[in-house]
Design a protein around this motif. Structure first.
Motif, PDB file in Angstrom:
ATOM      1  N   THR A 152       0.836  -1.204   0.000  1.00  0.00           N
ATOM      2  CA  THR A 152       0.000   0.000   0.000  1.00  0.00           C
ATOM      3  C   THR A 152       0.875   1.259   0.000  1.00  0.00           C
ATOM      4  O   THR A 152       2.019   1.229   0.467  1.00  0.00           O
ATOM      5  CB  THR A 152      -0.959   0.012   1.218  1.00  0.00           C
ATOM      6  OG1 THR A 152      -0.178  -0.126   2.388  1.00  0.00           O
ATOM      7  CG2 THR A 152      -1.990  -1.097   1.124  1.00  0.00           C
ATOM      8  N   PHE A 153       0.306   2.348  -0.503  1.00  0.00           N
ATOM      9  CA  PHE A 153       1.093   3.576  -0.727  1.00  0.00           C
ATOM     10  C   PHE A 153       0.385   4.849  -0.259  1.00  0.00           C
ATOM     11  O   PHE A 153       0.493   5.878  -0.912  1.00  0.00           O
ATOM     12  CB  PHE A 153       1.430   3.691  -2.221  1.00  0.00           C
ATOM     13  CG  PHE A 153       2.325   2.592  -2.696  1.00  0.00           C
ATOM     14  CD1 PHE A 153       3.703   2.734  -2.655  1.00  0.00           C
ATOM     15  CD2 PHE A 153       1.786   1.398  -3.146  1.00  0.00           C
ATOM     16  CE1 PHE A 153       4.533   1.705  -3.073  1.00  0.00           C
ATOM     17  CE2 PHE A 153       2.606   0.362  -3.566  1.00  0.00           C
ATOM     18  CZ  PHE A 153       3.984   0.523  -3.530  1.00  0.00           C
ATOM     19  N   GLY A 154      -0.382   4.767   0.802  1.00  0.00           N
ATOM     20  CA  GLY A 154      -0.965   5.986   1.372  1.00  0.00           C
ATOM     21  C   GLY A 154      -2.260   6.420   0.712  1.00  0.00           C
ATOM     22  O   GLY A 154      -2.776   5.777  -0.207  1.00  0.00           O
ATOM     23  N   ASP A 155      -2.786   7.556   1.212  1.00  0.00           N
ATOM     24  CA  ASP A 155      -4.127   8.013   0.825  1.00  0.00           C
ATOM     25  C   ASP A 155      -4.151   8.858  -0.442  1.00  0.00           C
ATOM     26  O   ASP A 155      -3.279   9.706  -0.641  1.00  0.00           O
ATOM     27  CB  ASP A 155      -4.709   8.876   1.952  1.00  0.00           C
ATOM     28  CG  ASP A 155      -5.025   8.040   3.173  1.00  0.00           C
ATOM     29  OD1 ASP A 155      -5.027   6.802   3.060  1.00  0.00           O
ATOM     30  OD2 ASP A 155      -5.252   8.639   4.247  1.00  0.00           O
ATOM     31  N   PHE A 156      -5.188   8.657  -1.245  1.00  0.00           N
ATOM     32  CA  PHE A 156      -5.455   9.448  -2.451  1.00  0.00           C
ATOM     33  C   PHE A 156      -6.955   9.709  -2.515  1.00  0.00           C
ATOM     34  O   PHE A 156      -7.718   9.101  -1.767  1.00  0.00           O
ATOM     35  CB  PHE A 156      -5.004   8.668  -3.701  1.00  0.00           C
ATOM     36  CG  PHE A 156      -3.513   8.661  -3.883  1.00  0.00           C
ATOM     37  CD1 PHE A 156      -2.907   9.527  -4.778  1.00  0.00           C
ATOM     38  CD2 PHE A 156      -2.705   7.792  -3.139  1.00  0.00           C
ATOM     39  CE1 PHE A 156      -1.529   9.530  -4.944  1.00  0.00           C
ATOM     40  CE2 PHE A 156      -1.320   7.800  -3.296  1.00  0.00           C
ATOM     41  CZ  PHE A 156      -0.735   8.662  -4.207  1.00  0.00           C
ATOM     42  N   MET A 157      -7.353  10.628  -3.387  1.00  0.00           N
ATOM     43  CA  MET A 157      -8.789  10.921  -3.544  1.00  0.00           C
ATOM     44  C   MET A 157      -9.206  10.720  -4.995  1.00  0.00           C
ATOM     45  O   MET A 157      -8.655  11.370  -5.884  1.00  0.00           O
ATOM     46  CB  MET A 157      -9.065  12.385  -3.189  1.00  0.00           C
ATOM     47  CG  MET A 157      -8.969  12.691  -1.718  1.00  0.00           C
ATOM     48  SD  MET A 157     -10.505  12.321  -0.888  1.00  0.00           S
ATOM     49  CE  MET A 157     -11.367  13.839  -1.185  1.00  0.00           C
ATOM     50  N   PHE A 158     -10.170   9.860  -5.212  1.00  0.00           N
ATOM     51  CA  PHE A 158     -10.692   9.584  -6.560  1.00  0.00           C
ATOM     52  C   PHE A 158     -12.212   9.686  -6.542  1.00  0.00           C
ATOM     53  O   PHE A 158     -12.837   9.539  -5.490  1.00  0.00           O
ATOM     54  CB  PHE A 158     -10.331   8.156  -6.975  1.00  0.00           C
ATOM     55  CG  PHE A 158      -8.891   7.965  -7.364  1.00  0.00           C
ATOM     56  CD1 PHE A 158      -8.514   8.008  -8.692  1.00  0.00           C
ATOM     57  CD2 PHE A 158      -7.923   7.742  -6.405  1.00  0.00           C
ATOM     58  CE1 PHE A 158      -7.188   7.830  -9.067  1.00  0.00           C
ATOM     59  CE2 PHE A 158      -6.586   7.559  -6.768  1.00  0.00           C
ATOM     60  CZ  PHE A 158      -6.233   7.609  -8.109  1.00  0.00           C
ATOM     61  N   VAL A 159     -12.795   9.866  -7.722  1.00  0.00           N
ATOM     62  CA  VAL A 159     -14.255   9.726  -7.816  1.00  0.00           C
ATOM     63  C   VAL A 159     -14.547   8.227  -7.682  1.00  0.00           C
ATOM     64  O   VAL A 159     -13.698   7.392  -7.988  1.00  0.00           O
ATOM     65  CB  VAL A 159     -14.815  10.291  -9.157  1.00  0.00           C
ATOM     66  CG1 VAL A 159     -14.633  11.788  -9.234  1.00  0.00           C
ATOM     67  CG2 VAL A 159     -14.186   9.614 -10.368  1.00  0.00           C
TER      68      VAL A 159
END
Ligand code: SAH
Length: 214
Positions: free
Chosen positions: A198-205
């Protein structure tokens, strides 16, 4: 649409910003410096195309941040001729970055309006990615297996069909979660074994399960 010296200069700055933020793969950085992102945006946003931001692209969707596009592209470790499946064509920007990395790209979009518009844009730009209108949860079995699969919307879970359509040794990069997502890299070690990083938080639709309209 024209690609002026000013656009090229802004794009070079954006590529440098992305490198400063930690992207190391020079091929990815060169692709960002090459693709005219303003071609993918409405004229209202085109002015801001080289800011590291997401923008609306119609149908309630957004073009991903350039950094996110670069981050996901780097994780895939694409080599020339790799067969890559993209879930969520959207504006087509990520699609063209994958093409610039030498991949043979297959991309699915579930919104007809976006699919139609992006098909025209990519054709005008002379990219030969194969675009499909359909449900990303199912992948595209016809062209499987893929060297890698990239999901560009927030998935509530890992779709079984996508794991199935991956080559042994292949990689799936998928943001998982509601609201915000954890960037996840799955490697298919054998037909039945997978490893996960895993590589941390992101924001997607969100990755949607039913078509909004046909
Ligand atoms: N790669 C795109 C990102 C667009 S946002 C770009 O660079 O612009 C994510 C896209 O995923 C949206 O266009 C959305 O319509 C699409 N999407 C959402 N759920 C999907 C599904 N189940 N199958 C295919 N596409 C989907």
């Amino acid at each position: 649409m024209t690609d002026s010296y000013r656009h090229k200069g802004l794009r070079k700055q954006l590529a440098e910003e992305i490198a400063r933020k930690g992207i190391k793969d020079t091929r990815v950085i060169e692709a960002i410096a090459k693709v005219p992102r303003h071609f993918f945006l409405d004229t209202a946003f085109a002015e801001h195309a080289y800011e590291n931001k997401a923008f609306p692209i119609g149908s309630g969707q957004t073009i991903s941040h350039p950094y996110t596009v670069a981050f996901q592209s780097e994780l895939l470790e694409i080599e020339k001729g790799h067969k890559v499946l993209e879930i969520g064509t959207g504006s087509g920007y990520q699609t063209t970055i994958l093409c610039e990395l030498g991949a043979k790209v297959f991309s699915i979009e579930r919104q007809k309006e976006l699919f139609d518009r992006t098909k025209l844009i990519l054709k005008k730009m002379n990219y030969t990615a194969k675009l499909y209108y359909g449900d990303g949860y199912k992948g595209i079995p016809t062209w499987a297996p893929y060297d890698s699969i990239i999901v560009t919307c927030g998935a509530p879970f890992i779709p079984e069909d996508l794991l199935e359509q991956l080559k042994v040794g292949g990689k799936l990069v998928i943001p998982i979660g509601d609201g915000k997502q954890i960037m996840t890299l799955i490697t298919k070690e054998s037909k039945i074994e997978f490893t996960k990083k895993t590589f941390g938080d992101f924001m997607f639709v969100p990755m949607l399960e039913k078509k909004a309209r046909d």
